[in-house]
Design a protein around this motif. Structure first.
Motif, short mmCIF file in Angstrom:
data_model
loop_
_atom_site.label_atom_id
_atom_site.label_comp_id
_atom_site.label_asym_id
_atom_site.label_seq_id
_atom_site.Cartn_x
_atom_site.Cartn_y
_atom_site.Cartn_z
N VAL A 123 44.94 42.25 46.48
CA VAL A 123 43.24 42.02 46.47
C VAL A 123 42.74 42.25 44.75
O VAL A 123 42.13 41.43 44.53
N ALA A 124 43.09 43.39 44.40
CA ALA A 124 42.56 43.82 43.20
C ALA A 124 43.41 42.91 42.14
O ALA A 124 42.28 42.31 41.31
N ILE A 125 44.53 42.48 42.42
CA ILE A 125 44.88 41.46 41.36
C ILE A 125 44.23 40.11 41.56
O ILE A 125 43.92 39.64 40.39
N LEU A 126 44.05 39.70 42.58
CA LEU A 126 43.53 38.45 42.96
C LEU A 126 41.94 38.41 42.26
O LEU A 126 41.34 37.37 41.85
N LEU A 127 41.44 39.43 42.85
CA LEU A 127 39.87 39.74 42.42
C LEU A 127 39.69 39.56 40.68
O LEU A 127 39.00 38.94 40.32
N TRP A 128 40.64 40.42 40.16
CA TRP A 128 40.73 40.48 38.49
C TRP A 128 41.10 38.97 38.30
O TRP A 128 40.29 38.67 37.16
N LEU A 129 41.90 38.27 38.57
CA LEU A 129 42.45 36.99 38.25
C LEU A 129 41.23 36.16 38.59
O LEU A 129 40.89 35.28 37.72
N TYR A 130 40.70 36.10 39.68
CA TYR A 130 39.25 35.17 39.89
C TYR A 130 38.17 35.39 38.83
O TYR A 130 37.87 34.39 38.53
N ARG A 131 37.94 36.50 38.81
CA ARG A 131 36.76 36.78 37.73
C ARG A 131 37.00 36.50 36.47
O ARG A 131 36.38 36.09 35.59
N TYR A 132 38.46 36.74 35.80
CA TYR A 132 38.76 36.32 34.50
C TYR A 132 38.90 34.70 34.46
O TYR A 132 38.21 34.05 33.49
N LEU A 133 39.36 34.00 35.68
CA LEU A 133 39.18 32.57 35.50
C LEU A 133 37.72 31.80 35.48
O LEU A 133 37.66 30.84 35.03
N THR A 134 36.91 32.56 36.19
CA THR A 134 35.71 32.03 36.48
C THR A 134 34.77 32.51 35.52
O THR A 134 33.69 31.66 34.72
N GLU A 135 34.67 33.63 35.20
CA GLU A 135 33.76 34.32 34.26
C GLU A 135 34.24 34.38 32.76
O GLU A 135 33.24 34.78 31.91
N HIS A 136 35.54 34.25 32.65
CA HIS A 136 36.26 34.48 31.35
C HIS A 136 35.93 36.04 30.67
O HIS A 136 35.76 35.93 29.55
N VAL A 137 35.98 36.96 31.39
CA VAL A 137 35.64 38.36 31.15
C VAL A 137 36.68 39.25 31.78
O VAL A 137 37.00 39.06 32.95
N ILE A 138 37.23 39.91 31.18
CA ILE A 138 38.17 40.87 31.59
C ILE A 138 37.55 42.13 32.19
O ILE A 138 36.83 42.76 31.32
N HIS A 139 37.67 42.30 33.24
CA HIS A 139 37.35 43.46 34.09
C HIS A 139 37.91 44.48 34.01
O HIS A 139 39.37 44.66 34.80
N TRP A 140 38.16 45.65 33.32
CA TRP A 140 39.05 46.61 32.84
C TRP A 140 39.43 47.62 34.21
O TRP A 140 40.52 47.98 34.42
N ASP A 141 38.31 47.65 34.97
CA ASP A 141 38.43 48.51 36.18
C ASP A 141 39.46 47.93 36.93
O ASP A 141 40.63 48.57 37.52
N LEU A 142 39.21 46.60 37.18
CA LEU A 142 40.19 45.97 38.29
C LEU A 142 41.45 45.78 37.59
O LEU A 142 42.64 45.81 38.39
N LEU A 143 41.72 45.39 36.34
CA LEU A 143 42.80 45.56 35.68
C LEU A 143 43.61 46.73 35.67
O LEU A 143 44.92 46.82 36.29
N GLY A 144 42.82 48.00 35.57
CA GLY A 144 43.57 49.30 35.75
C GLY A 144 43.96 49.45 37.01
O GLY A 144 45.06 50.03 37.29
N ILE A 145 43.26 49.17 38.10
CA ILE A 145 43.98 49.24 39.37
C ILE A 145 45.26 48.35 39.86
O ILE A 145 46.08 48.97 40.26
#
Length: 71
Positions: A30-52
């Motif tokens: 779920v963390a990986i998919l949420l990070w990927l979704y936010r990266y693809l939709t917002e074009h912003v890297i969320h470092w906390d989700l990437l760290g998890i």
């Protein structure tokens, strides 16, 4: 000495191990998919989700390698 209840047997502990493992894997996915979704939709890297997500991947494969080498 602490006496465990009768229902705490080998099957109970095996089920607890499997359920905890499944929950950890599901949380990592779920963390990986949420990070990927936010990266693809917002074009912003969320470092906390990437760290998890990276922590999940590193720990999973480190423990896998540990058990593989020790068996």
């Amino acid at each position: 000495m602490i006496k465990l209840p009768e229902f705490v047997d080998e099957r109970f502990l095996t089920h607890r191990l499997r359920s905890t493992s499944t929950a950890g894997i599901a949380t990592g996915i779920v963390a990986i998919l949420l990070w990927l979704y936010r990266y693809l939709t917002e074009h912003v890297i969320h470092w906390d989700l990437l760290g998890i997500a990276l922590t999940f991947i590193v720990v999973k494969y480190a423990v896998f390698a540990w058990y593989r080498l020790k068996d």
